[in-house]
Motif scaffolding. Structure first.
Motif, PDB file in Angstrom:
ATOM      1  N   GLU A   1       0.831  -1.207   0.000  1.00  6.54           N
ATOM      2  CA  GLU A   1       0.000   0.000   0.000  1.00  6.54           C
ATOM      3  C   GLU A   1       0.864   1.256   0.000  1.00  6.54           C
ATOM      4  O   GLU A   1       0.544   2.234  -0.677  1.00  6.54           O
ATOM      5  CB  GLU A   1      -0.949  -0.006   1.188  1.00  6.54           C
ATOM      6  CG  GLU A   1      -2.091  -0.983   1.031  1.00  6.54           C
ATOM      7  CD  GLU A   1      -2.995  -1.044   2.246  1.00  6.54           C
ATOM      8  OE1 GLU A   1      -2.618  -0.508   3.322  1.00  6.54           O
ATOM      9  OE2 GLU A   1      -4.078  -1.641   2.140  1.00  6.54           O
ATOM     10  N   ALA A   2       1.970   1.246   0.742  1.00  8.01           N
ATOM     11  CA  ALA A   2       2.868   2.402   0.754  1.00  8.01           C
ATOM     12  C   ALA A   2       3.482   2.608  -0.623  1.00  8.01           C
ATOM     13  O   ALA A   2       3.564   3.741  -1.114  1.00  8.01           O
ATOM     14  CB  ALA A   2       3.960   2.201   1.804  1.00  8.01           C
ATOM     15  N   ARG A   3       3.882   1.514  -1.264  1.00 10.75           N
ATOM     16  CA  ARG A   3       4.454   1.621  -2.610  1.00 10.75           C
ATOM     17  C   ARG A   3       3.411   2.133  -3.602  1.00 10.75           C
ATOM     18  O   ARG A   3       3.706   2.993  -4.446  1.00 10.75           O
ATOM     19  CB  ARG A   3       4.983   0.256  -3.060  1.00 10.75           C
ATOM     20  CG  ARG A   3       5.737   0.328  -4.380  1.00 10.75           C
ATOM     21  CD  ARG A   3       6.232  -1.023  -4.812  1.00 10.75           C
ATOM     22  NE  ARG A   3       5.071  -1.865  -5.064  1.00 10.75           N
ATOM     23  CZ  ARG A   3       5.077  -3.179  -5.021  1.00 10.75           C
ATOM     24  NH1 ARG A   3       6.180  -3.817  -4.713  1.00 10.75           N
ATOM     25  NH2 ARG A   3       3.996  -3.866  -5.284  1.00 10.75           N
ATOM     26  N   ASP A   4       2.166   1.661  -3.479  1.00 16.73           N
ATOM     27  CA  ASP A   4       1.098   2.135  -4.362  1.00 16.73           C
ATOM     28  C   ASP A   4       0.820   3.620  -4.141  1.00 16.73           C
ATOM     29  O   ASP A   4       0.591   4.361  -5.108  1.00 16.73           O
ATOM     30  CB  ASP A   4      -0.180   1.328  -4.143  1.00 16.73           C
ATOM     31  CG  ASP A   4      -0.109  -0.066  -4.731  1.00 16.73           C
ATOM     32  OD1 ASP A   4       0.845  -0.335  -5.510  1.00 16.73           O
ATOM     33  OD2 ASP A   4      -0.983  -0.889  -4.410  1.00 16.73           O
ATOM     34  N   ARG A   5       0.826   4.073  -2.883  1.00 15.92           N
ATOM     35  CA  ARG A   5       0.617   5.503  -2.616  1.00 15.92           C
ATOM     36  C   ARG A   5       1.730   6.336  -3.238  1.00 15.92           C
ATOM     37  O   ARG A   5       1.471   7.399  -3.811  1.00 15.92           O
ATOM     38  CB  ARG A   5       0.541   5.752  -1.104  1.00 15.92           C
ATOM     39  CG  ARG A   5      -0.791   5.424  -0.483  1.00 15.92           C
ATOM     40  CD  ARG A   5      -0.896   5.965   0.935  1.00 15.92           C
ATOM     41  NE  ARG A   5       0.127   5.415   1.824  1.00 15.92           N
ATOM     42  CZ  ARG A   5       0.027   4.306   2.535  1.00 15.92           C
ATOM     43  NH1 ARG A   5      -1.089   3.610   2.460  1.00 15.92           N
ATOM     44  NH2 ARG A   5       0.999   3.902   3.321  1.00 15.92           N
ATOM     45  N   GLU A   6       2.965   5.848  -3.125  1.00 12.43           N
ATOM     46  CA  GLU A   6       4.096   6.554  -3.741  1.00 12.43           C
ATOM     47  C   GLU A   6       3.928   6.644  -5.245  1.00 12.43           C
ATOM     48  O   GLU A   6       4.145   7.695  -5.842  1.00 12.43           O
ATOM     49  CB  GLU A   6       5.403   5.809  -3.436  1.00 12.43           C
ATOM     50  CG  GLU A   6       6.195   6.374  -2.297  1.00 12.43           C
ATOM     51  CD  GLU A   6       7.495   5.600  -2.117  1.00 12.43           C
ATOM     52  OE1 GLU A   6       8.243   5.425  -3.104  1.00 12.43           O
ATOM     53  OE2 GLU A   6       7.742   5.176  -0.986  1.00 12.43           O
ATOM     54  N   GLU A   7       3.548   5.523  -5.872  1.00 13.57           N
ATOM     55  CA  GLU A   7       3.371   5.509  -7.323  1.00 13.57           C
ATOM     56  C   GLU A   7       2.255   6.457  -7.747  1.00 13.57           C
ATOM     57  O   GLU A   7       2.390   7.175  -8.738  1.00 13.57           O
ATOM     58  CB  GLU A   7       3.080   4.095  -7.808  1.00 13.57           C
ATOM     59  CG  GLU A   7       4.280   3.182  -7.768  1.00 13.57           C
ATOM     60  CD  GLU A   7       3.946   1.760  -8.185  1.00 13.57           C
ATOM     61  OE1 GLU A   7       2.781   1.491  -8.564  1.00 13.57           O
ATOM     62  OE2 GLU A   7       4.856   0.911  -8.125  1.00 13.57           O
ATOM     63  N   ARG A   8       1.130   6.455  -7.001  1.00 12.52           N
ATOM     64  CA  ARG A   8       0.032   7.364  -7.335  1.00 12.52           C
ATOM     65  C   ARG A   8       0.464   8.818  -7.208  1.00 12.52           C
ATOM     66  O   ARG A   8       0.132   9.659  -8.044  1.00 12.52           O
ATOM     67  CB  ARG A   8      -1.169   7.097  -6.438  1.00 12.52           C
ATOM     68  CG  ARG A   8      -2.045   6.000  -6.953  1.00 12.52           C
ATOM     69  CD  ARG A   8      -3.350   5.919  -6.171  1.00 12.52           C
ATOM     70  NE  ARG A   8      -3.420   4.566  -5.638  1.00 12.52           N
ATOM     71  CZ  ARG A   8      -3.459   4.239  -4.369  1.00 12.52           C
ATOM     72  NH1 ARG A   8      -3.513   5.151  -3.443  1.00 12.52           N
ATOM     73  NH2 ARG A   8      -3.483   2.985  -3.989  1.00 12.52           N
ATOM     74  N   ALA A   9       1.222   9.133  -6.142  1.00 10.67           N
ATOM     75  CA  ALA A   9       1.697  10.499  -5.957  1.00 10.67           C
ATOM     76  C   ALA A   9       2.630  10.891  -7.099  1.00 10.67           C
ATOM     77  O   ALA A   9       2.562  12.015  -7.609  1.00 10.67           O
ATOM     78  CB  ALA A   9       2.407  10.635  -4.617  1.00 10.67           C
ATOM     79  N   GLN A  10       3.491   9.967  -7.524  1.00 10.20           N
ATOM     80  CA  GLN A  10       4.411  10.257  -8.616  1.00 10.20           C
ATOM     81  C   GLN A  10       3.643  10.460  -9.922  1.00 10.20           C
ATOM     82  O   GLN A  10       3.944  11.383 -10.685  1.00 10.20           O
ATOM     83  CB  GLN A  10       5.412   9.117  -8.774  1.00 10.20           C
ATOM     84  CG  GLN A  10       6.489   9.398  -9.794  1.00 10.20           C
ATOM     85  CD  GLN A  10       7.509   8.254  -9.858  1.00 10.20           C
ATOM     86  OE1 GLN A  10       7.310   7.214  -9.252  1.00 10.20           O
ATOM     87  NE2 GLN A  10       8.569   8.472 -10.588  1.00 10.20           N
ATOM     88  N   VAL A  11       2.627   9.649 -10.178  1.00 13.55           N
ATOM     89  CA  VAL A  11       1.825   9.805 -11.390  1.00 13.55           C
ATOM     90  C   VAL A  11       1.099  11.144 -11.364  1.00 13.55           C
ATOM     91  O   VAL A  11       1.041  11.854 -12.379  1.00 13.55           O
ATOM     92  CB  VAL A  11       0.831   8.628 -11.534  1.00 13.55           C
ATOM     93  CG1 VAL A  11      -0.231   8.919 -12.573  1.00 13.55           C
ATOM     94  CG2 VAL A  11       1.571   7.352 -11.876  1.00 13.55           C
TER      95      VAL A  11
END
Length: 182
Positions: free
Chosen positions: A98-108
């Motif tokens: 979930e932390a990795r997904d949040r990071e990816e969403r923020a980067q996108v």
């Protein structure tokens, strides 16, 4: 239930089977009527009954399956501890994902915002040219041309049917039946 059957159930031999990690105790009572033993749980605190009924707390799945006679033998403490450790590992992995997904969403989102700001700098020049083209026509004519689609009378949306010269004849068809089994 008659008084006698209640009295007999009261004095049937009850065997302690085990306990879970929360301290709940599990018992099995022999039943001679239908041959299936009666399995019960005694919660650590009498008030906990409502926590389990309401769904706030849950029994370990191993004990739940044992209580419902899906599982023949009661679980061991080692099995319960192993499963609890596995659940902790799974929860830790879920938190990492979930932390990795949040990071990816923020980067996108950052990349989209950067591309939008870059496009908004280029867009005003394009919009000035489009705005000038739109103002060359009166608004009423423009609205009417948008509302009424142009139809070509020569083309039809329906497929053409054959004339009377087609020689196609449908063939008779009978489905085959298959025998089941070996």
């Amino acid at each position: 239930m008659t008084f006698l059957t209640r009295l007999l159930q009261r004095f049937r031999p009850t065997r302690y089977v085990g306990q879970d990690l929360a301290g709940n105790r599990f018992y099995e009572q022999t039943n001679t009527a239908n041959g299936r033993p009666r399995r019960t749980v005694q919660y650590r605190n009498p008030e906990d009954v409502w926590q389990y009924i309401g769904g706030r707390q849950k029994l370990a799945i191993q004990w739940s399956t044992w209580l419902s006679h899906t599982r023949q033998h009661p679980p061991t403490l080692e099995e319960l501890q192993t499963d609890a450790e596995r659940q902790r590992r799974v929860q830790a992995n879920v938190a990492l994902i979930e932390a990795r997904d949040r990071e990816e969403r923020a980067q996108v989102l950052r990349l989209q915002q950067e591309s939008n700001t870059a496009k908004s700098i280029e867009r005003p020049r394009e919009l000035v040219g489009i705005h000038q083209q739109e103002t060359q026509y009166p608004l009423e004519e423009q609205a009417q041309s948008e509302m009424v689609p142009e139809h070509n009378n020569n083309t039809s949306p329906l497929p053409k049917m054959g004339t009377g010269t087609d020689t196609y004849e449908p063939e008779a068809w009978t489905p085959r039946t298959h025998a089941r089994g070996g």
